[in-house]
Every structure is written in C-alpha cells, then in structure tokens.
Design a protein around this motif. Structure first.
Motif, short mmCIF file in Angstrom:
data_model
loop_
_atom_site.label_atom_id
_atom_site.label_comp_id
_atom_site.label_asym_id
_atom_site.label_seq_id
_atom_site.Cartn_x
_atom_site.Cartn_y
_atom_site.Cartn_z
N LEU A 218 -3.53 4.86 -2.57
CA LEU A 218 -4.61 5.69 -2.04
C LEU A 218 -4.20 7.14 -2.17
O LEU A 218 -3.05 7.50 -1.87
N HIS B 98 0.85 -1.19 0.00
CA HIS B 98 0.00 0.00 0.00
C HIS B 98 0.89 1.24 0.00
O HIS B 98 1.93 1.26 0.67
N THR C 13 0.59 -3.02 -6.03
CA THR C 13 0.67 -1.94 -5.05
C THR C 13 -0.61 -1.13 -5.14
O THR C 13 -0.96 -0.63 -6.21
N ARG C 14 -1.30 -1.04 -4.02
CA ARG C 14 -2.54 -0.26 -3.99
C ARG C 14 -2.21 1.17 -3.59
O ARG C 14 -1.58 1.40 -2.55
N THR D 122 0.12 5.56 0.36
CA THR D 122 -0.82 6.67 0.45
C THR D 122 -0.07 7.95 0.08
O THR D 122 1.02 8.21 0.60
N GLU E 186 -4.97 0.04 -8.20
CA GLU E 186 -3.91 -0.92 -7.94
C GLU E 186 -3.02 -1.02 -9.17
O GLU E 186 -3.51 -1.07 -10.30
#
Lengths: 114, 114
Positions: free
Chosen positions: B111, B10, B108-109, B12, B88
């Motif tokens: 946000l 993840h 890989t996400r 952000t 993603e």
C-alpha cells in the motif's frame, strides 16, 4: 498480438456441475500451465504441458483434467465442481527450454462454486 | 521440493520512500528466481528474473533484486516508490528444464500512502 487469452472472466457453478476453462495463446509457445490463486497461498500449479499431446500433474491436480490437442489451446476441465475449487485460475505459457523464456500470464478466470 | 516464503503479508510505504520486499527460498540446486507484480483484477507481470551471473538484477519499473545464495534470499527493492506501485508482489522459484514450473510465495501486498 493477444498473448494469453482466458475465457470466461467470471463463472458461478453449483456443486457437482462441470465446466471447462479455456486458455489460448498465439505466441507459438510450447509450454503451457494452469495455476490457481487463493488468498495467502500465492499461486499453485495444477497441470502443465510441455507440448501438444503431453501433459503432467503439478502440485494440486486433484479434481481437474487437462488435454493439449494443439499448441495454441490448453483447456482445464472441472468434472464435478466442489466449493473447494472456488478460486482464481490463471493460465500461463512460455517458449520452454530456454532461460530467456519467462511465463506470460492470462488475466485470470474467477470461479465461484456454491 | 522447492518452497518460497514471503514473510511480510502487507507493507505500507509513503510515496517517495524506499521499498524492500523480502523473499526466502528453499531449493536443492541453483535456482531460477522471479519477481512478479499483480495489479487488482489483472494477471501477473514479470518484474525481473535471475538465472545466473550477476547477483544484482535490474528489472522493469525501476525495481532491482539481489540474489544472496548464503542467505537463500532474493529481496526486491525500489529506491523511491510511486503511487502506481501499489499492488501485490510475488516471489517465485522455478524448476524444470527452463525454470517454468514455478513455486510461488504467498505474496506481499504493498500500500502506498500519499
């Protein structure tokens, strides 16, 4: 131009049932393939085909069968569904044998096996 | 056999900030390298690809990636992210005659914070 079309979008099966996931492309692509997508594992290649009448195994072929009787269609068969086959399945195609021929993906089939 | 590692599960990032997604690959020959993006409930869309030549590759949506053979890396970058970049992202290495047999990283996400 529809591209790569997958049906159905969603499916629920009981353990031991069989079903066929359909994939069709209208781009005259020689190469077609099936992937499954599981969380954290990316996409893994199940089977692929480089042309009508020719298929081969990918990374995770067990439990799945394929055939390629026409250029357009590449169905994926689950003969005895198992909970481990719960996944999102993607079909992809490309012209093949060309470095300017990336894969085109369908929108996926979400399969749940209970 | 080839493999792909995306170390970050993840990320952000604030809207307007820069973004870099890491990708490391293992492959015995000159690799075909790809970055795909997947929005929720959708298939994968090709962002960019590297087959040969210039190691800095430009893609769609303002993305670029740099191939570094010495580091076995193919990191994806965008100078200023937009809220619509939340998705993603998958790095992949291709084998076969035209690089069509893809091995994907785990994804890989991303946000995006307003």
């Amino acid at each position: 131009n529809a591209g790569v079309t997958q049906t159905p979008k969603f499916q629920v099966l009981k353990t031991g049932q069989s079903m066929t996931l359909q994939c069709a492309q209208d781009m005259n692509h020689e190469y077609m393939s099936w992937y499954r997508q599981d969380p954290g594992m990316g996409l893994r290649l199940i089977h692929y085909s480089v042309g009508a009448g020719i298929t081969d195994q990918g990374e995770v072929p067990n439990g799945y069968n394929v055939s390629r009787s026409t250029t357009e269609d590449f169905p994926l068969r689950l003969l005895l569904a198992a909970p481990s086959q719960t996944s999102v399945y993607f079909c992809a195609s490309s012209l093949g044998f060309s470095d300017n021929s990336p894969l085109h993906f369908g929108n996926g089939t979400r399969l749940t096996v209970t | 056999a080839q493999s792909v590692t995306q170390p970050d599960i993840h990320i952000t990032v604030s809207e307007g900030a820069s973004l870099e997604l890491r990708c490391n690959y293992s492959y015995g020959a000159t690799p075909y390298l790809f970055w795909y993006v997947q929005s929720p409930g959708q298939g994968l869309q090709l962002l960019l690809k590297y087959f040969s030549g210039d190691t800095l590759v430009q893609g769609i949506k303002g993305f670029e990636a740099e191939f570094k053979r010495s580091q076995s890396s193919f990191n994806l970058r965008k100078p200023s992210v937009h809220w619509s970049d939340a998705a993603e992202y998958f790095c992949a290495v291709g084998a076969g005659a035209a690089g069509n047999k893809l091995t994907f990283g785990g994804g890989t996400r991303v946000l995006v914070k307003p």
